[in-house]
Scaffold this motif. Structure first.
Motif, PDB file in Angstrom:
ATOM      1  N   GLY A  63       5.143 106.495  60.613  1.00 29.30           N
ATOM      2  CA  GLY A  63       4.506 107.299  59.572  1.00 29.30           C
ATOM      3  C   GLY A  63       4.822 106.784  58.182  1.00 29.30           C
ATOM      4  N   LEU A  64       6.086 106.412  57.956  1.00 28.29           N
ATOM      5  CA  LEU A  64       6.471 105.843  56.657  1.00 28.29           C
ATOM      6  C   LEU A  64       5.731 104.541  56.393  1.00 28.29           C
ATOM      7  CD1 LEU A  64      10.328 106.449  56.436  1.00 28.29           C
ATOM      8  CD2 LEU A  64       8.549 107.463  55.000  1.00 28.29           C
ATOM      9  N   GLU A  65       5.595 103.730  57.414  1.00 33.45           N
ATOM     10  CA  GLU A  65       4.880 102.461  57.263  1.00 33.45           C
ATOM     11  C   GLU A  65       3.411 102.715  56.911  1.00 33.45           C
ATOM     12  OE1 GLU A  65       4.848  98.561  56.698  1.00 33.45           O
ATOM     13  OE2 GLU A  65       6.630  99.685  57.272  1.00 33.45           O
ATOM     14  N   GLU A  66       2.811 103.700  57.561  1.00 36.28           N
ATOM     15  CA  GLU A  66       1.422 104.059  57.255  1.00 36.28           C
ATOM     16  C   GLU A  66       1.288 104.499  55.800  1.00 36.28           C
ATOM     17  OE1 GLU A  66      -2.041 107.247  58.630  1.00 36.28           O
ATOM     18  OE2 GLU A  66      -0.112 107.244  59.663  1.00 36.28           O
ATOM     19  N   LEU A  67       2.221 105.324  55.341  1.00 37.34           N
ATOM     20  CA  LEU A  67       2.173 105.782  53.955  1.00 37.34           C
ATOM     21  C   LEU A  67       2.333 104.608  52.988  1.00 37.34           C
ATOM     22  CD1 LEU A  67       4.228 109.090  54.194  1.00 37.34           C
ATOM     23  CD2 LEU A  67       1.743 108.843  54.019  1.00 37.34           C
ATOM     24  N   GLY A 100      14.487 106.993  50.739  1.00 44.01           N
ATOM     25  CA  GLY A 100      13.654 107.625  51.751  1.00 44.01           C
ATOM     26  C   GLY A 100      13.592 109.133  51.679  1.00 44.01           C
ATOM     27  N   LYS A 101      13.993 109.708  50.554  1.00 46.38           N
ATOM     28  CA  LYS A 101      13.973 111.168  50.425  1.00 46.38           C
ATOM     29  C   LYS A 101      12.737 111.696  49.706  1.00 46.38           C
ATOM     30  CE  LYS A 101      18.948 111.693  50.577  1.00 46.38           C
ATOM     31  NZ  LYS A 101      20.138 112.151  49.883  1.00 46.38           N
ATOM     32  N   LYS A 102      11.931 110.782  49.162  1.00 42.05           N
ATOM     33  CA  LYS A 102      10.771 111.205  48.378  1.00 42.05           C
ATOM     34  C   LYS A 102       9.705 110.120  48.463  1.00 42.05           C
ATOM     35  CE  LYS A 102      11.530 113.042  44.304  1.00 42.05           C
ATOM     36  NZ  LYS A 102      11.848 113.239  42.871  1.00 42.05           N
ATOM     37  N   ILE A 103       8.439 110.532  48.392  1.00 42.57           N
ATOM     38  CA  ILE A 103       7.339 109.579  48.285  1.00 42.57           C
ATOM     39  C   ILE A 103       6.551 109.883  47.017  1.00 42.57           C
ATOM     40  CG2 ILE A 103       7.137 108.984  50.722  1.00 42.57           C
ATOM     41  CD1 ILE A 103       4.889 111.034  50.984  1.00 42.57           C
ATOM     42  N   LYS A 104       5.923 108.836  46.479  1.00 43.51           N
ATOM     43  CA  LYS A 104       5.219 108.966  45.200  1.00 43.51           C
ATOM     44  C   LYS A 104       4.000 108.058  45.207  1.00 43.51           C
ATOM     45  CE  LYS A 104       6.100 107.956  40.305  1.00 43.51           C
ATOM     46  NZ  LYS A 104       7.153 107.579  39.354  1.00 43.51           N
ATOM     47  N   ARG A 115      -4.831 109.820  35.027  1.00 40.34           N
ATOM     48  CA  ARG A 115      -3.924 109.462  36.122  1.00 40.34           C
ATOM     49  C   ARG A 115      -3.203 110.707  36.615  1.00 40.34           C
ATOM     50  NH1 ARG A 115       0.444 106.170  34.506  1.00 40.34           N
ATOM     51  NH2 ARG A 115       0.291 107.157  32.481  1.00 40.34           N
ATOM     52  N   VAL A 116      -3.108 110.814  37.925  1.00 39.28           N
ATOM     53  CA  VAL A 116      -2.357 111.907  38.544  1.00 39.28           C
ATOM     54  C   VAL A 116      -1.262 111.267  39.389  1.00 39.28           C
ATOM     55  CG1 VAL A 116      -2.451 113.850  40.149  1.00 39.28           C
ATOM     56  CG2 VAL A 116      -4.374 113.421  38.604  1.00 39.28           C
ATOM     57  N   ILE A 117      -0.029 111.624  39.101  1.00 45.12           N
ATOM     58  CA  ILE A 117       1.101 111.116  39.871  1.00 45.12           C
ATOM     59  C   ILE A 117       1.615 112.256  40.745  1.00 45.12           C
ATOM     60  CG2 ILE A 117       3.428 110.163  39.775  1.00 45.12           C
ATOM     61  CD1 ILE A 117       2.559 108.900  37.063  1.00 45.12           C
ATOM     62  N   VAL A 118       1.646 111.991  42.043  1.00 52.68           N
ATOM     63  CA  VAL A 118       2.051 112.998  43.019  1.00 52.68           C
ATOM     64  C   VAL A 118       3.359 112.551  43.660  1.00 52.68           C
ATOM     65  CG1 VAL A 118       1.435 114.149  45.178  1.00 52.68           C
ATOM     66  CG2 VAL A 118      -0.350 113.618  43.503  1.00 52.68           C
ATOM     67  N   GLU A 119       4.318 113.456  43.712  1.00 53.01           N
ATOM     68  CA  GLU A 119       5.573 113.214  44.416  1.00 53.01           C
ATOM     69  C   GLU A 119       5.740 114.284  45.480  1.00 53.01           C
ATOM     70  OE1 GLU A 119       8.859 113.039  41.701  1.00 53.01           O
ATOM     71  OE2 GLU A 119       8.183 111.145  40.843  1.00 53.01           O
ATOM     72  N   LEU A 120       6.184 113.856  46.646  1.00 57.15           N
ATOM     73  CA  LEU A 120       6.402 114.781  47.752  1.00 57.15           C
ATOM     74  C   LEU A 120       7.813 114.626  48.305  1.00 57.15           C
ATOM     75  CD1 LEU A 120       3.042 114.220  49.651  1.00 57.15           C
ATOM     76  CD2 LEU A 120       3.739 116.316  48.498  1.00 57.15           C
ATOM     77  N   THR A 121       8.431 115.742  48.557  1.00 52.31           N
ATOM     78  CA  THR A 121       9.701 115.833  49.265  1.00 52.31           C
ATOM     79  C   THR A 121       9.818 117.269  49.752  1.00 52.31           C
ATOM     80  OG1 THR A 121      12.071 115.357  49.173  1.00 52.31           O
ATOM     81  CG2 THR A 121      11.124 116.457  47.251  1.00 52.31           C
ATOM     82  N   THR A 122      10.641 117.485  50.727  1.00 52.12           N
ATOM     83  CA  THR A 122      10.901 118.850  51.174  1.00 52.12           C
ATOM     84  C   THR A 122      12.263 119.231  50.615  1.00 52.12           C
ATOM     85  OG1 THR A 122       9.581 118.463  53.157  1.00 52.12           O
ATOM     86  CG2 THR A 122      11.028 120.389  53.175  1.00 52.12           C
ATOM     87  N   TYR A 161       4.383 114.159  55.123  1.00 53.20           N
ATOM     88  CA  TYR A 161       3.444 113.221  55.739  1.00 53.20           C
ATOM     89  C   TYR A 161       2.044 113.834  55.818  1.00 53.20           C
ATOM     90  CZ  TYR A 161       1.111 110.428  59.287  1.00 53.20           C
ATOM     91  OH  TYR A 161       0.193 109.672  59.970  1.00 53.20           O
ATOM     92  N   LYS A 162       1.954 115.048  56.339  1.00 49.01           N
ATOM     93  CA  LYS A 162       0.652 115.707  56.498  1.00 49.01           C
ATOM     94  C   LYS A 162      -0.051 115.884  55.158  1.00 49.01           C
ATOM     95  CE  LYS A 162       1.910 118.289  60.636  1.00 49.01           C
ATOM     96  NZ  LYS A 162       2.272 119.608  61.173  1.00 49.01           N
ATOM     97  N   LEU A 163       0.695 116.311  54.144  1.00 48.32           N
ATOM     98  CA  LEU A 163       0.069 116.526  52.843  1.00 48.32           C
ATOM     99  C   LEU A 163      -0.318 115.199  52.198  1.00 48.32           C
ATOM    100  CD1 LEU A 163      -0.958 118.560  50.835  1.00 48.32           C
ATOM    101  CD2 LEU A 163       1.334 118.662  49.824  1.00 48.32           C
ATOM    102  N   ALA A 164       0.499 114.176  52.346  1.00 42.53           N
ATOM    103  CA  ALA A 164       0.163 112.857  51.789  1.00 42.53           C
ATOM    104  C   ALA A 164      -1.128 112.321  52.403  1.00 42.53           C
ATOM    105  CB  ALA A 164       1.311 111.875  52.020  1.00 42.53           C
TER     106      ALA A 164
END
Length: 99
Positions: free
Chosen positions: A8-12, A23-27, A64-71, A82-85
């Protein structure tokens, strides 16, 4: 709640998401024609975020919209991120396919 698999991380990553903070956040940054499209994109994200009860951190800089995801309560990435990304990427493709 489980973390994101390495697949999943590789796909993102292949979809342009940056993996941050060990590995605690994606952007990811999304670009638009103008401010209105940026705001409309955020409005498009909102129903999916509400449905998952998982809300991104967002910064808007005109086109530009910058999105960051973490739980936050889990201290890192989970399947919700992952689902929201994936959903955000789908929304972006739909919104920009007509540009």
């Amino acid at each position: 709640m489980s973390g994101i698999s390495s697949k999943g991380l590789e796909e993102l990553k292949n979809n342009g998401w940056l993996i941050l903070e060990d590995g605690k956040k994606i952007k990811k940054e999304f670009k638009f024609k103008d401010f209105k499209q940026s705001i409309d994109f955020l409005k498009d994200i909102q129903p999916s975020a509400d449905a998952l009860d998982h809300h991104p951190d967002v910064c808007i800089y005109y086109n530009r919209v910058i999105v960051e995801l973490t739980t936050h309560d889990m201290g890192g990435l989970t399947d919700l991120d992952y689902k929201l990304a994936i959903k955000i990427d789908e929304l972006y493709k739909m919104k920009t396919s007509n540009l």
